[in-house]
Enzyme design. Sequence first.
Site, PDB file in Angstrom:
ATOM      1  N   ARG A  45       0.850  -1.209   0.000  1.00  0.00           N
ATOM      2  CA  ARG A  45       0.000   0.000   0.000  1.00  0.00           C
ATOM      3  C   ARG A  45       0.879   1.250   0.000  1.00  0.00           C
ATOM      4  NH1 ARG A  45      -1.590   1.834   4.559  1.00  0.00           N
ATOM      5  NH2 ARG A  45      -2.154  -0.182   5.441  1.00  0.00           N
ATOM      6  N   TYR A  97     -16.824  16.404 -15.119  1.00  0.00           N
ATOM      7  CA  TYR A  97     -17.333  15.035 -15.251  1.00  0.00           C
ATOM      8  C   TYR A  97     -18.475  14.818 -14.244  1.00  0.00           C
ATOM      9  CZ  TYR A  97     -17.332   9.983 -14.371  1.00  0.00           C
ATOM     10  OH  TYR A  97     -17.697   8.686 -14.166  1.00  0.00           O
ATOM     11  N   ASP A 169      -8.086  18.497 -13.949  1.00  0.00           N
ATOM     12  CA  ASP A 169      -8.320  17.142 -14.436  1.00  0.00           C
ATOM     13  C   ASP A 169      -7.929  17.156 -15.918  1.00  0.00           C
ATOM     14  OD1 ASP A 169      -9.423  14.849 -15.592  1.00  0.00           O
ATOM     15  OD2 ASP A 169     -11.144  14.819 -14.230  1.00  0.00           O
ATOM     16  N   LYS A 194      -8.657   6.303 -19.460  1.00  0.00           N
ATOM     17  CA  LYS A 194      -8.944   6.859 -20.781  1.00  0.00           C
ATOM     18  C   LYS A 194      -7.690   6.827 -21.659  1.00  0.00           C
ATOM     19  CE  LYS A 194     -12.975   7.641 -18.918  1.00  0.00           C
ATOM     20  NZ  LYS A 194     -12.814   7.631 -17.503  1.00  0.00           N
TER      21      LYS A 194
HETATM   22  C1  LIG Z   1     -12.848  13.766 -17.016  1.00  0.00           C
HETATM   23  C2  LIG Z   1     -12.993  12.596 -16.094  1.00  0.00           C
HETATM   24  N1  LIG Z   1     -12.453  12.677 -14.866  1.00  0.00           N
HETATM   25  C3  LIG Z   1     -12.570  11.646 -13.986  1.00  0.00           C
HETATM   26  C4  LIG Z   1     -13.265  10.511 -14.300  1.00  0.00           C
HETATM   27  C5  LIG Z   1     -13.394   9.390 -13.288  1.00  0.00           C
HETATM   28  O1  LIG Z   1     -12.460   8.413 -13.584  1.00  0.00           O
HETATM   29  P1  LIG Z   1     -12.684   6.834 -13.303  1.00  0.00           P
HETATM   30  O2  LIG Z   1     -13.816   6.379 -14.136  1.00  0.00           O
HETATM   31  O3  LIG Z   1     -11.370   6.252 -13.684  1.00  0.00           O
HETATM   32  O4  LIG Z   1     -12.979   6.710 -11.836  1.00  0.00           O
HETATM   33  C6  LIG Z   1     -13.822  10.375 -15.575  1.00  0.00           C
HETATM   34  C7  LIG Z   1     -14.554   9.155 -15.958  1.00  0.00           C
HETATM   35  O5  LIG Z   1     -15.188   9.067 -16.960  1.00  0.00           O
HETATM   36  C8  LIG Z   1     -13.689  11.455 -16.487  1.00  0.00           C
HETATM   37  O6  LIG Z   1     -14.232  11.416 -17.722  1.00  0.00           O
END
Ligand SMILES: Cc1ncc(COP(=O)(O)O)c(C=O)c1O
Length: 394
Positions: A45, A97, A169, A194
């Site tokens: 961890r 998101y 992000d 992604k």
């Molecule tokens: C822009 C963005 N940030 C964060 C996330 C969350 O990521 P995760 O699905 O890996 O938890 C997503 C998921 O689609 C996303 O599109």
Amino acid sequence: MEFDTKLIHGGISEDKYTGATSVPIYMASTFHQQKIGENEYEYSRSGNPTREAVEKLIADLEDGTAGFAFASGSAAIDTVFSLFSAGDHFVIGNDVYGGTFRLIDAVLKRFGMTFTVVDTRDLQAVKAAITPATKAIYLETPTNPLLRVTDIAAVAKIAKDRGILSIIDNTFSSPYVQRPLDLGVDIVLHSASKYLGGHSDLVAGLVVTKDQALGEKIGYLQNAIGGILAPQESWLLQRGMKTLSLRMRAHLANAEAIFNYLKNQPLISKIYYPGDPNNPDYEVAQKQMHGFGAMISFELQAGLDPKQFVEQLQVITLAESLGALESLIEIPALMTHGSIPRDIRLKNGIKDELIRLSVGVEDQKDLLADLERGFDQLKGSHQDVSNSKVHSQA
Ligand SMILES: Cc1ncc(COP(=O)(O)O)c(C=O)c1O
């Protein structure tokens, strides 16, 4: 080292014990300590060699000093917000998101944090939203799903001037397209599920910092909260990341070709793409992005059913997520953004008829033919989708 070389030789590019050119998957929970406190690794961890390889790689790619890998992008975001405390206030982009909005609205608010949602392209609005309790500005650019572009350097400067953090992000761009730390941002994070993973075969999150003290705080929280990425996924992620540039070049070229096709498609009323010269954010995008990303959103003409359109495509896959080899298409109102109350969603400009396309790396001709077939079948259909059921809470 140039970016493409860093992808191959950055981070920890070989196993320090055997010289293997792929860092192995160290499936171990604990490590034999010859002398107490002198070991590099103690417990997986707090540190694992396979995870360390991907963490050092993302730190190099984002021009940071420390990287951290999590079990999902959402776990990464939650850990970053764990830097803060009850009573702290945040300025949040209005088009983040859906799951980030859900985390803020349904979880973090219960812990006494408060949020003001603004269009972060409007720098005056960002400044006006900052209060004495504000601790950070959090945003995505380009945004999801409307692909609005915020001037990263300008927001980072506002944050610096006010003594607060800026957090971006960077999922939609990947470090191939933009590197926010170089523009003054404090924390960059990714859903590595992604573009970074790239192959629709894993869920992971990454966080990168430049400031060492801030990195130490994130490292402390990563261990304390424990939402770490497992060794197998860490290996898969660094394997995917090595081809990021190769993939991104194909994604970007296909996206440009599809935009050029869609802009002349009469069944579309509006296109959202940062590389559109008519897009009000085009200049900012040109200034800070290397390419315009491979996400395109568009609205069908009133009365046309987006469900009918997306459900009968044959090459483009109807699915959530983005940044995959496969082109993925979805309806935000019914899928990725289904957890946002409809009135808030509409206020933020995400209409029921909006379609989001993540352009993959298939042959352009097949993608264009698939879209053309879809539009041909739509002609003549007129349905109202506002009553459609929300199908997903992802
Ligand atoms: C822009 C963005 N940030 C964060 C996330 C969350 O990521 P995760 O699905 O890996 O938890 C997503 C998921 O689609 C996303 O599109």
